[in-house]
Design a protein around this motif. Structure first.
Motif, PDB file in Angstrom:
ATOM      1  N   THR A  34      17.520 -21.426  -6.357  1.00 40.07           N
ATOM      2  CA  THR A  34      18.521 -21.348  -5.294  1.00 40.07           C
ATOM      3  C   THR A  34      18.215 -22.227  -4.092  1.00 40.07           C
ATOM      4  OG1 THR A  34      17.409 -19.477  -4.217  1.00 40.07           O
ATOM      5  CG2 THR A  34      19.007 -18.967  -5.957  1.00 40.07           C
ATOM      6  N   SER A  35      16.954 -22.659  -3.926  1.00 34.08           N
ATOM      7  CA  SER A  35      16.485 -23.385  -2.737  1.00 34.08           C
ATOM      8  C   SER A  35      16.603 -22.550  -1.473  1.00 34.08           C
ATOM      9  CB  SER A  35      17.254 -24.709  -2.567  1.00 34.08           C
ATOM     10  OG  SER A  35      16.946 -25.602  -3.610  1.00 34.08           O
ATOM     11  N   ASP A  36      16.712 -21.237  -1.631  1.00 35.75           N
ATOM     12  CA  ASP A  36      16.770 -20.322  -0.489  1.00 35.75           C
ATOM     13  C   ASP A  36      15.341 -20.027  -0.037  1.00 35.75           C
ATOM     14  OD1 ASP A  36      17.081 -18.299   1.353  1.00 35.75           O
ATOM     15  OD2 ASP A  36      18.489 -17.131   0.141  1.00 35.75           O
ATOM     16  N   VAL A  37      15.005 -20.472   1.179  1.00 37.81           N
ATOM     17  CA  VAL A  37      13.632 -20.361   1.656  1.00 37.81           C
ATOM     18  C   VAL A  37      13.210 -18.911   1.872  1.00 37.81           C
ATOM     19  CG1 VAL A  37      14.122 -20.488   4.119  1.00 37.81           C
ATOM     20  CG2 VAL A  37      12.010 -21.470   3.242  1.00 37.81           C
ATOM     21  N   HIS A  38      14.165 -17.999   1.950  1.00 38.80           N
ATOM     22  CA  HIS A  38      13.821 -16.579   2.080  1.00 38.80           C
ATOM     23  C   HIS A  38      12.960 -16.124   0.900  1.00 38.80           C
ATOM     24  CE1 HIS A  38      14.293 -12.244   2.664  1.00 38.80           C
ATOM     25  NE2 HIS A  38      14.628 -12.177   1.396  1.00 38.80           N
ATOM     26  N   PHE A  39      13.299 -16.569  -0.313  1.00 44.02           N
ATOM     27  CA  PHE A  39      12.518 -16.181  -1.490  1.00 44.02           C
ATOM     28  C   PHE A  39      11.110 -16.777  -1.436  1.00 44.02           C
ATOM     29  CE2 PHE A  39      16.915 -15.835  -3.082  1.00 44.02           C
ATOM     30  CZ  PHE A  39      16.893 -14.512  -3.494  1.00 44.02           C
ATOM     31  N   LEU A  40      10.981 -17.976  -0.907  1.00 45.41           N
ATOM     32  CA  LEU A  40       9.665 -18.589  -0.775  1.00 45.41           C
ATOM     33  C   LEU A  40       8.804 -17.808   0.201  1.00 45.41           C
ATOM     34  CD1 LEU A  40       8.028 -21.071  -1.746  1.00 45.41           C
ATOM     35  CD2 LEU A  40       8.846 -22.270   0.291  1.00 45.41           C
ATOM     36  N   SER A  41       9.409 -17.353   1.285  1.00 46.74           N
ATOM     37  CA  SER A  41       8.684 -16.539   2.258  1.00 46.74           C
ATOM     38  C   SER A  41       8.214 -15.231   1.648  1.00 46.74           C
ATOM     39  CB  SER A  41       9.587 -16.272   3.471  1.00 46.74           C
ATOM     40  OG  SER A  41       8.979 -15.369   4.357  1.00 46.74           O
ATOM     41  N   GLU A  42       9.070 -14.589   0.871  1.00 44.50           N
ATOM     42  CA  GLU A  42       8.698 -13.333   0.210  1.00 44.50           C
ATOM     43  C   GLU A  42       7.574 -13.560  -0.801  1.00 44.50           C
ATOM     44  OE1 GLU A  42       9.703 -10.230   0.749  1.00 44.50           O
ATOM     45  OE2 GLU A  42      10.926 -10.907   2.438  1.00 44.50           O
ATOM     46  N   ALA A  43       7.634 -14.681  -1.518  1.00 46.39           N
ATOM     47  CA  ALA A  43       6.576 -14.983  -2.484  1.00 46.39           C
ATOM     48  C   ALA A  43       5.238 -15.140  -1.779  1.00 46.39           C
ATOM     49  CB  ALA A  43       6.927 -16.253  -3.259  1.00 46.39           C
ATOM     50  N   TYR A  44       5.236 -15.824  -0.646  1.00 41.73           N
ATOM     51  CA  TYR A  44       3.994 -16.001   0.091  1.00 41.73           C
ATOM     52  C   TYR A  44       3.435 -14.661   0.554  1.00 41.73           C
ATOM     53  CZ  TYR A  44       0.626 -17.341   3.613  1.00 41.73           C
ATOM     54  OH  TYR A  44      -0.526 -17.458   4.334  1.00 41.73           O
ATOM     55  N   THR A  45       4.289 -13.790   1.055  1.00 47.95           N
ATOM     56  CA  THR A  45       3.840 -12.489   1.553  1.00 47.95           C
ATOM     57  C   THR A  45       3.140 -11.691   0.465  1.00 47.95           C
ATOM     58  OG1 THR A  45       5.659 -12.441   3.155  1.00 47.95           O
ATOM     59  CG2 THR A  45       4.596 -10.348   2.639  1.00 47.95           C
ATOM     60  N   CYS A  46       3.731 -11.680  -0.729  1.00 44.48           N
ATOM     61  CA  CYS A  46       3.140 -10.919  -1.841  1.00 44.48           C
ATOM     62  C   CYS A  46       1.831 -11.538  -2.315  1.00 44.48           C
ATOM     63  CB  CYS A  46       4.135 -10.835  -2.995  1.00 44.48           C
ATOM     64  SG  CYS A  46       5.636  -9.893  -2.626  1.00 44.48           S
ATOM     65  N   TYR A  47       1.829 -12.858  -2.469  1.00 51.52           N
ATOM     66  CA  TYR A  47       0.616 -13.526  -2.935  1.00 51.52           C
ATOM     67  C   TYR A  47      -0.529 -13.352  -1.933  1.00 51.52           C
ATOM     68  CZ  TYR A  47       2.563 -16.024  -6.965  1.00 51.52           C
ATOM     69  OH  TYR A  47       3.083 -16.342  -8.181  1.00 51.52           O
ATOM     70  N   GLU A  48      -0.219 -13.491  -0.648  1.00 48.99           N
ATOM     71  CA  GLU A  48      -1.259 -13.349   0.363  1.00 48.99           C
ATOM     72  C   GLU A  48      -1.852 -11.946   0.347  1.00 48.99           C
ATOM     73  OE1 GLU A  48      -1.773 -14.447   5.072  1.00 48.99           O
ATOM     74  OE2 GLU A  48      -0.095 -13.201   4.457  1.00 48.99           O
ATOM     75  N   ALA A  49      -0.997 -10.929   0.119  1.00 48.42           N
ATOM     76  CA  ALA A  49      -1.483  -9.555   0.068  1.00 48.42           C
ATOM     77  C   ALA A  49      -2.471  -9.371  -1.088  1.00 48.42           C
ATOM     78  CB  ALA A  49      -0.311  -8.593  -0.074  1.00 48.42           C
ATOM     79  N   VAL A  50      -2.163  -9.966  -2.244  1.00 52.39           N
ATOM     80  CA  VAL A  50      -3.061  -9.853  -3.400  1.00 52.39           C
ATOM     81  C   VAL A  50      -4.405 -10.499  -3.091  1.00 52.39           C
ATOM     82  CG1 VAL A  50      -3.398 -10.496  -5.817  1.00 52.39           C
ATOM     83  CG2 VAL A  50      -1.141  -9.778  -5.020  1.00 52.39           C
ATOM     84  N   LEU A  51      -4.382 -11.637  -2.419  1.00 51.54           N
ATOM     85  CA  LEU A  51      -5.623 -12.348  -2.139  1.00 51.54           C
ATOM     86  C   LEU A  51      -6.451 -11.649  -1.068  1.00 51.54           C
ATOM     87  CD1 LEU A  51      -7.271 -14.919  -2.790  1.00 51.54           C
ATOM     88  CD2 LEU A  51      -6.085 -16.025  -0.884  1.00 51.54           C
ATOM     89  N   THR A  52      -5.814 -11.284   0.034  1.00 52.53           N
ATOM     90  CA  THR A  52      -6.572 -10.710   1.154  1.00 52.53           C
ATOM     91  C   THR A  52      -7.072  -9.300   0.840  1.00 52.53           C
ATOM     92  OG1 THR A  52      -4.485  -9.963   2.156  1.00 52.53           O
ATOM     93  CG2 THR A  52      -5.353 -12.092   2.864  1.00 52.53           C
ATOM     94  N   ARG A  53      -6.346  -8.557   0.020  1.00 52.05           N
ATOM     95  CA  ARG A  53      -6.786  -7.206  -0.342  1.00 52.05           C
ATOM     96  C   ARG A  53      -7.737  -7.191  -1.526  1.00 52.05           C
ATOM     97  NH1 ARG A  53      -0.813  -4.276   0.211  1.00 52.05           N
ATOM     98  NH2 ARG A  53      -0.440  -4.942   2.380  1.00 52.05           N
ATOM     99  N   GLU A  54      -7.993  -8.372  -2.088  1.00 50.04           N
ATOM    100  CA  GLU A  54      -9.010  -8.546  -3.137  1.00 50.04           C
ATOM    101  C   GLU A  54      -8.778  -7.616  -4.321  1.00 50.04           C
ATOM    102  OE1 GLU A  54     -12.620  -7.939  -0.884  1.00 50.04           O
ATOM    103  OE2 GLU A  54     -12.830 -10.097  -0.575  1.00 50.04           O
ATOM    104  N   TYR A  55      -7.563  -7.630  -4.821  1.00 43.52           N
ATOM    105  CA  TYR A  55      -7.247  -6.785  -5.980  1.00 43.52           C
ATOM    106  C   TYR A  55      -8.057  -7.170  -7.214  1.00 43.52           C
ATOM    107  CZ  TYR A  55      -3.250  -4.476  -3.761  1.00 43.52           C
ATOM    108  OH  TYR A  55      -2.459  -3.696  -2.950  1.00 43.52           O
ATOM    109  N   TYR A  56      -8.430  -8.473  -7.312  1.00 40.67           N
ATOM    110  CA  TYR A  56      -9.144  -8.934  -8.504  1.00 40.67           C
ATOM    111  C   TYR A  56     -10.659  -8.981  -8.296  1.00 40.67           C
ATOM    112  CZ  TYR A  56      -4.661 -10.619 -10.367  1.00 40.67           C
ATOM    113  OH  TYR A  56      -3.386 -10.712 -10.843  1.00 40.67           O
ATOM    114  N   LYS A  57     -11.154  -8.429  -7.209  1.00 43.70           N
ATOM    115  CA  LYS A  57     -12.524  -8.696  -6.770  1.00 43.70           C
ATOM    116  C   LYS A  57     -13.577  -8.437  -7.835  1.00 43.70           C
ATOM    117  CE  LYS A  57     -15.883  -7.586  -3.166  1.00 43.70           C
ATOM    118  NZ  LYS A  57     -16.166  -6.809  -1.946  1.00 43.70           N
ATOM    119  N   ASP A  58     -13.564  -7.295  -8.475  1.00 48.28           N
ATOM    120  CA  ASP A  58     -14.675  -6.907  -9.358  1.00 48.28           C
ATOM    121  C   ASP A  58     -14.394  -7.130 -10.835  1.00 48.28           C
ATOM    122  OD1 ASP A  58     -16.130  -6.008  -7.151  1.00 48.28           O
ATOM    123  OD2 ASP A  58     -15.088  -4.074  -7.186  1.00 48.28           O
TER     124      ASP A  58
END
Length: 606
Positions: A90-114
């Motif tokens: 769609t080229s709608d930047v709203h979806f890109l912003s939402e994707a970043y929010t979710c990805y950043e949460a996975v990284l900063t909360r270290e879901y894959y840590k162990d």
């Protein structure tokens, strides 16, 4: 759940299975097709929204039942990927912003840590997650986060090397090398200013159009774009090459001027403080005053038939006021070594040609009119012969033969709709055969030179580089290195302001010209296409006056239809523009000017 006494973990896994089934149905859907798959994606989003809310409400009981943190992270990563896929559609930047929010949460909360040190499949999942997050960060121009992700990937690969066999991660080592190579080419120098259409730098173009009260018979808007790159040995990241990545960004709006200025001001503090993405505020990325971005479809080394099929769908769904941009970057193939495919509609032998002539002569039974008809047929045959001699582009690796060669003739049926064609190839000149043979709508074409100018390029095509990052390309044309320009930031900033003024002048010449072709007049209304056209004029003037390429036509780009004489490189206005810009870098001797060309008085005073 309480009434049926179903354990939370069973409900959770039931929702997981349902979500996975729906996701598998939309995972491979094409990115083209206007609103065709919106309903499918909405259903998948609804299932994952329910799943995410449920795990939040039942987190404690799910953990007690054995659900691991990385499984929760997989849900967030899947939601992020869905948003990114929808952004590509769609080229709608709203979806890109939402994707970043979710990805950043996975990284900063270290879901894959162990997990990765114990499970090979889980390590591969995390690496795929990191690559996808990196692509989102690149689209958002978040270079600090990109560098952080690369470091995380390198560290993870070192850990996997100690835990698993090295040959299992050879492909990921190559991926990291490709990422580093891509980032070295798409360097900080190439991103000194946003490639997107920025109101801070590009607003003067709209001001010119309004000030001149420019009125075209028809104003077209860029609604769809196909970005296709087929060169061998390209530097790529997933399916995106450096050239298509730059073109992709140039076809979007920079979210807002205040966003860019604030992000630039805080860019230096981010690395000093150790924060990731300091100064970046996600809510600022959505500016309701900006029009929607044109939809873009990226095709990576498609077959010729696939490319034609995609173009047919996009043309069929094009709105009445729309125009399609087709960007082709590929190696060329001369007519001497190419043959038209069977079924192309062009007579391939004398018998077919005779039959075609007889059918044309049957149109009129008037004997006296036959000479005129014969003349018309001969003219048509000449046009066909020119197209047959024009050569083609290779849409696949060498050795796959003619079926995957794209001929200029292949695009003629799509000239029933407005086309803006940019061809970047050593055989781009073959596509000028389209001019004058269109079905209904004359095509606007920007064609690259047959040879690039001799200059130090960090990577990517020079023609595409001038269309997307003109000032950086001009500096490289002069032979300056990136490090030299980064040390002279004040000079570069002055040159940026001057270039904006020069583009402004060329735009004024176009809108005031009495000889401006209606094909160009109708695309000047669109900011993205107008910017490409003005940068094309800048590139043509630069290489035409540059001493190493002076009077060497093979280094000159071409456009069809022709532009007014007032913007030719031989004109005083154009030569003075290059002289003013070159003088800022003390590089006047790098160009050859006509007698009498000199700096304006105000430039001498400065």
């Amino acid at each position: 759940m309480a009434q049926n006494n179903i354990p939370p973990c069973e409900v959770f896994w039931s929702l997981i299975n349902k979500a996975d089934r729906k996701y598998s149905r939309v995972r491979d859907l094409p990115h083209y097709g206007r609103s065709r798959y919106d309903l499918y994606f909405q259903k998948v989003f609804n299932v994952y929204t329910r799943l995410w809310k449920f795990q939040q409400e039942q987190r404690q009981s799910l953990v007690e039942a054995g659900v691991r943190r990385w499984e929760i992270g997989e849900i967030a990563a899947r939601i992020a990927q869905l948003n990114y896929e929808q952004y590509l559609r769609t080229s709608d930047v709203h979806f890109l912003s939402e994707a970043y929010t979710c990805y950043e949460a996975v990284l900063t909360r270290e879901y894959y840590k162990d997990g990765p040190s114990l499970d090979y499949n889980l390590a591969a999942k995390q690496l795929r997650f990191l690559v996808r997050f990196l692509m989102v960060c690149l689209m958002l121009s978040k270079r600090d986060m990109v560098n952080h992700i690369v470091n995380v990937m390198k560290k993870l690969l070192d850990e996997c090397k100690r835990s698993f066999q090295e040959n299992e991660f050879k492909i990921w080592k190559r991926v990291v090398k490709d990422i580093v190579k891509f980032l070295n080419i798409d360097s900080a120098f190439m991103n000194l200013r946003p490639l997107r259409y920025s109101l801070v730098f590009d607003s003067h173009l709209n001001d010119v159009m309004n000030a001149e009260s420019f009125v075209a018979k028809r104003c077209l808007r860029l609604r769809e774009a196909i970005l296709c790159s087929c060169r061998p040995n390209e530097v790529m990241l997933t399916e995106i090459t450096v050239d298509t990545f730059r073109m992709f960004q140039c076809l979007e709006w920079e979210p807002s001027g205040t966003f860019y200025l604030r992000n630039k001001a805080s860019r230096g503090n981010a690395s000093d403080s150790g924060q990731i993405g300091a100064g970046y505020c996600l809510p600022d990325i959505m500016d309701p005053t900006l029009p929607p971005n044109p939809r873009k479809t990226i095709l990576d080394h498609p077959s010729a038939t696939h490319f034609i099929a995609v173009l047919a769908i996009i043309c069929e769904e094009l709105p009445p006021d729309g125009i399609v941009l087709v960007y082709l970057s590929a190696s060329g193939k001369s007519a001497q070594t190419s043959q038209l495919p069977l079924g192309s509609g062009i007579p391939t032998n004398s018998t077919e040609s005779i039959v075609g002539n007889l059918e044309s002569l049957e149109v009129s039974s008037d004997v006296h009119s036959q000479p005129d008809v014969s003349t018309k047929v001969n003219d048509q045959n000449k046009e066909i012969h020119e197209i047959k001699r024009s050569g083609c582009l290779r849409m696949s690796p060498p050795g796959n033969g003619g079926p995957n060669n794209l001929y200029p003739l292949d695009l003629i049926p799509f000239t029933r709709r407005p086309l803006f064609l940019i061809v970047d190839s050593d055989n781009s000149q073959s596509f000028k055969a389209i001019h004058g043979t269109e079905m209904a709508e004359p095509a606007a074409m920007l064609l690259s030179p047959s040879l690039p100018s001799p200059s130090r390029l960090p990577g990517g095509s020079q023609f595409t580089m001038f269309l997307t990052a003109p000032l950086q390309s001009f500096c490289l044309l002069l032979g300056f290195s990136e490090s030299e320009m980064e040390k002279n930031q004040d000079v570069y900033n002055k040159a940026e302001e001057l270039l904006s003024s020069l583009l402004n002048q060329w735009c004024l010449l176009l809108v005031r010209s009495d000889t401006l072709n209606p094909v160009w007049a109708q695309v000047l209304c669109d900011p993205f296409l107008r910017r490409f056209l003005l940068r094309f004029i800048f590139f043509r003037t630069s290489v035409a006056l540059h001493a190493p390429t002076f009077n060497k036509k093979e280094f000159y780009p071409e456009c069809f239809p022709s532009l007014p004489d007032s913007v030719l490189p031989t004109e005083v206005v154009s030569q003075t523009a290059i002289l003013r810009l070159a003088s800022l870098f003390e590089a006047e001797q790098a160009f050859i000017f006509s007698n009498g060309i000199s700096l304006p008085a105000d430039d001498d005073e400065e």
